[in-house]
Design a protein around this motif. Structure first.
Motif, PDB file in Angstrom:
ATOM      1  N   TYR A   1     -12.681   8.503   3.308  1.00  9.34           N
ATOM      2  CA  TYR A   1     -11.761   8.989   4.328  1.00  9.34           C
ATOM      3  C   TYR A   1     -10.423   9.249   3.648  1.00  9.34           C
ATOM      4  O   TYR A   1     -10.155   8.735   2.554  1.00  9.34           O
ATOM      5  N   SER A   2      -9.599  10.063   4.271  1.00  6.62           N
ATOM      6  CA  SER A   2      -8.345  10.434   3.624  1.00  6.62           C
ATOM      7  C   SER A   2      -7.184  10.315   4.596  1.00  6.62           C
ATOM      8  O   SER A   2      -7.348  10.430   5.814  1.00  6.62           O
ATOM      9  N   GLU A   3      -6.010  10.094   4.031  1.00  7.09           N
ATOM     10  CA  GLU A   3      -4.762  10.097   4.780  1.00  7.09           C
ATOM     11  C   GLU A   3      -3.923  11.260   4.270  1.00  7.09           C
ATOM     12  O   GLU A   3      -3.615  11.338   3.078  1.00  7.09           O
TER      13      GLU A   3
ATOM     14  N   GLY B   1       0.790  -1.223   0.000  1.00  6.17           N
ATOM     15  CA  GLY B   1       0.000   0.000   0.000  1.00  6.17           C
ATOM     16  C   GLY B   1       0.822   1.273   0.000  1.00  6.17           C
ATOM     17  O   GLY B   1       0.600   2.161  -0.833  1.00  6.17           O
ATOM     18  N   TYR B   2       1.774   1.374   0.902  1.00  9.45           N
ATOM     19  CA  TYR B   2       2.529   2.623   0.991  1.00  9.45           C
ATOM     20  C   TYR B   2       3.370   2.855  -0.264  1.00  9.45           C
ATOM     21  O   TYR B   2       3.494   3.995  -0.736  1.00  9.45           O
ATOM     22  N   ALA B   3       3.933   1.800  -0.813  1.00  7.64           N
ATOM     23  CA  ALA B   3       4.748   1.945  -2.026  1.00  7.64           C
ATOM     24  C   ALA B   3       3.900   2.462  -3.182  1.00  7.64           C
ATOM     25  O   ALA B   3       4.346   3.336  -3.949  1.00  7.64           O
ATOM     26  N   ARG B   4       2.667   1.942  -3.324  1.00  8.48           N
ATOM     27  CA  ARG B   4       1.785   2.397  -4.412  1.00  8.48           C
ATOM     28  C   ARG B   4       1.378   3.866  -4.192  1.00  8.48           C
ATOM     29  O   ARG B   4       1.302   4.643  -5.150  1.00  8.48           O
ATOM     30  N   ILE B   5       1.100   4.234  -2.961  1.00 11.83           N
ATOM     31  CA  ILE B   5       0.726   5.625  -2.668  1.00 11.83           C
ATOM     32  C   ILE B   5       1.898   6.553  -2.944  1.00 11.83           C
ATOM     33  O   ILE B   5       1.739   7.623  -3.556  1.00 11.83           O
TER      34      ILE B   5
ATOM     35  N   ARG C   1       1.148   7.981  14.157  1.00  9.54           N
ATOM     36  CA  ARG C   1       2.562   8.320  14.251  1.00  9.54           C
ATOM     37  C   ARG C   1       3.363   7.026  14.359  1.00  9.54           C
ATOM     38  O   ARG C   1       3.267   6.297  15.348  1.00  9.54           O
ATOM     39  N   GLY C   2       4.101   6.738  13.314  1.00  9.44           N
ATOM     40  CA  GLY C   2       4.877   5.501  13.298  1.00  9.44           C
ATOM     41  C   GLY C   2       4.835   4.861  11.926  1.00  9.44           C
ATOM     42  O   GLY C   2       4.338   5.453  10.957  1.00  9.44           O
ATOM     43  N   PRO C   3       5.362   3.656  11.795  1.00 13.79           N
ATOM     44  CA  PRO C   3       5.435   2.993  10.484  1.00 13.79           C
ATOM     45  C   PRO C   3       4.057   2.833   9.835  1.00 13.79           C
ATOM     46  O   PRO C   3       3.067   2.575  10.527  1.00 13.79           O
ATOM     47  N   TYR C   4       4.019   2.973   8.524  1.00 17.49           N
ATOM     48  CA  TYR C   4       2.766   2.722   7.811  1.00 17.49           C
ATOM     49  C   TYR C   4       2.363   1.262   7.955  1.00 17.49           C
ATOM     50  O   TYR C   4       1.181   0.927   7.879  1.00 17.49           O
ATOM     51  N   ASP C   5       3.332   0.395   8.186  1.00 12.16           N
ATOM     52  CA  ASP C   5       3.043  -1.023   8.391  1.00 12.16           C
ATOM     53  C   ASP C   5       2.118  -1.244   9.579  1.00 12.16           C
ATOM     54  O   ASP C   5       1.431  -2.269   9.654  1.00 12.16           O
ATOM     55  N   ASP C   6       2.093  -0.290  10.521  1.00 10.60           N
ATOM     56  CA  ASP C   6       1.289  -0.442  11.737  1.00 10.60           C
ATOM     57  C   ASP C   6      -0.012   0.352  11.697  1.00 10.60           C
ATOM     58  O   ASP C   6      -0.688   0.472  12.728  1.00 10.60           O
ATOM     59  N   ILE C   7      -0.381   0.876  10.539  1.00 11.70           N
ATOM     60  CA  ILE C   7      -1.539   1.783  10.490  1.00 11.70           C
ATOM     61  C   ILE C   7      -2.859   1.055  10.748  1.00 11.70           C
ATOM     62  O   ILE C   7      -3.846   1.670  11.163  1.00 11.70           O
ATOM     63  N   ASP C   8      -2.889  -0.268  10.549  1.00 11.97           N
ATOM     64  CA  ASP C   8      -4.124  -1.012  10.812  1.00 11.97           C
ATOM     65  C   ASP C   8      -4.558  -0.884  12.272  1.00 11.97           C
ATOM     66  O   ASP C   8      -5.756  -0.866  12.572  1.00 11.97           O
TER      67      ASP C   8
ATOM     68  N   GLU D   1      10.278   4.388   3.245  1.00 11.30           N
ATOM     69  CA  GLU D   1       9.790   3.019   3.380  1.00 11.30           C
ATOM     70  C   GLU D   1       8.605   2.970   4.337  1.00 11.30           C
ATOM     71  O   GLU D   1       8.448   3.833   5.204  1.00 11.30           O
ATOM     72  N   SER D   2       7.802   1.924   4.199  1.00  8.93           N
ATOM     73  CA  SER D   2       6.637   1.768   5.062  1.00  8.93           C
ATOM     74  C   SER D   2       7.013   1.453   6.503  1.00  8.93           C
ATOM     75  O   SER D   2       6.181   1.575   7.398  1.00  8.93           O
ATOM     76  N   SER D   3       8.259   1.068   6.736  1.00 10.55           N
ATOM     77  CA  SER D   3       8.716   0.743   8.089  1.00 10.55           C
ATOM     78  C   SER D   3       9.317   1.943   8.821  1.00 10.55           C
ATOM     79  O   SER D   3       9.764   1.803   9.961  1.00 10.55           O
ATOM     80  N   ASP D   4       9.331   3.117   8.185  1.00 12.46           N
ATOM     81  CA  ASP D   4       9.932   4.311   8.788  1.00 12.46           C
ATOM     82  C   ASP D   4       9.172   4.692  10.059  1.00 12.46           C
ATOM     83  O   ASP D   4       7.977   5.017  10.003  1.00 12.46           O
ATOM     84  N   PRO D   5       9.818   4.680  11.235  1.00  8.55           N
ATOM     85  CA  PRO D   5       9.110   4.999  12.485  1.00  8.55           C
ATOM     86  C   PRO D   5       8.772   6.473  12.644  1.00  8.55           C
ATOM     87  O   PRO D   5       8.016   6.837  13.550  1.00  8.55           O
ATOM     88  N   ASP D   6       9.314   7.330  11.778  1.00  7.49           N
ATOM     89  CA  ASP D   6       9.088   8.777  11.900  1.00  7.49           C
ATOM     90  C   ASP D   6       7.925   9.276  11.040  1.00  7.49           C
ATOM     91  O   ASP D   6       7.668  10.481  11.004  1.00  7.49           O
ATOM     92  N   LEU D   7       7.237   8.376  10.356  1.00  3.56           N
ATOM     93  CA  LEU D   7       6.128   8.785   9.496  1.00  3.56           C
ATOM     94  C   LEU D   7       5.011   9.420  10.328  1.00  3.56           C
ATOM     95  O   LEU D   7       4.671   8.948  11.411  1.00  3.56           O
ATOM     96  N   GLN D   8       4.434  10.505   9.791  1.00  2.00           N
ATOM     97  CA  GLN D   8       3.322  11.190  10.441  1.00  2.00           C
ATOM     98  C   GLN D   8       2.160  11.304   9.459  1.00  2.00           C
ATOM     99  O   GLN D   8       2.313  11.863   8.369  1.00  2.00           O
ATOM    100  N   VAL D   9       1.029  10.759   9.852  1.00  2.00           N
ATOM    101  CA  VAL D   9      -0.157  10.754   8.998  1.00  2.00           C
ATOM    102  C   VAL D   9      -1.356  11.231   9.811  1.00  2.00           C
ATOM    103  O   VAL D   9      -1.585  10.748  10.921  1.00  2.00           O
TER     104      VAL D   9
END
Length: 210
Positions: free
Chosen positions: A185-187, A80-84, A157-164, A195-203
């Protein structure tokens, strides 16, 4: 002779009074044993709804719609994150090609999920341009409007892998509050992650209400 008979019981009584007291009788009674302190029951884990209810970052907002470039995307959930990120890069290239100024953070707008393992989305990039502008934006890129209206903002706040896990908390919160989500809904990506594993991602996730 009578004197002898009288002294014998008196001497016997004195002997009893002067006899040593048994040790057991001399010692004070042992203090009662203190009961062991009761152990505190283990704390129950908070449910997703309780966690969300205590989250002060949840805000009700009125989102204003803006002109934006839009492109459609889809893919598997695990990618998902790679496609976005690919779709957002395509929009930025189109904006640069057309000489448009970007005036906001990129969005991924979701309106449907094809099945349990795939999803479809519209990537959007706010720009300074008329809504009816005729521009050469390249293939699959159009002028559109970002979603607007009454919405709840949730923070991830954290990896996109954990957004669920954030979406689980959102669903529990809406259910606990008796709120009904709209069709979209929007992000909003407040920073860029490679990368989707980046712990600094903010959404910021905006859930539009009915």
């Amino acid at each position: 002779m009578r004197i002898i008979h009288l002294r014998q019981p008196i001497l016997f009584a004195l002997a009893l009074c002067l006899a040593p007291i048994p040790l057991a009788a001399q010692q004070p009674p042992a203090p009662p044993e203190q009961a062991a302190p009761a152990q505190a029951a283990p704390a129950e884990k908070a449910t997703p709804a309780e966690k969300a209810a205590e989250d002060n970052s949840i805000k009700e907002e009125t989102i204003v719609s803006h002109v934006a470039l839009k492109t459609h995307g889809e893919g598997k959930l695990e990618d998902g994150y790679a496609r976005i990120a690919e779709a957002i890069a395509r929009l930025r290239a189109a904006a640069q090609k057309a000489g448009l100024k970007v005036n906001g953070r990129p969005l991924a707008v979701f309106a449907e999920t094809a099945d349990s393992s795939a999803f479809k989305f519209d990537a959007m990039l706010p720009v300074d341009a008329p809504a009816d502008a005729k521009l050469d934006l390249g293939p699959d890129v159009t002028i559109a409007q970002t979603p607007g209206g009454k919405a709840l903002r949730f923070e991830h706040r954290g990896p996109y892998d954990d957004i669920d896990s954030t979406y689980d908390a959102i669903a529990a919160y809406l259910d606990a509050k008796g709120l009904a989500a709209g069709d979209a809904y929007s992000e909003e990506f407040l920073n860029d992650a490679k990368e989707s594993s980046d712990p600094d991602l903010q959404v910021d996730i905006h859930v539009f209400l009915k």
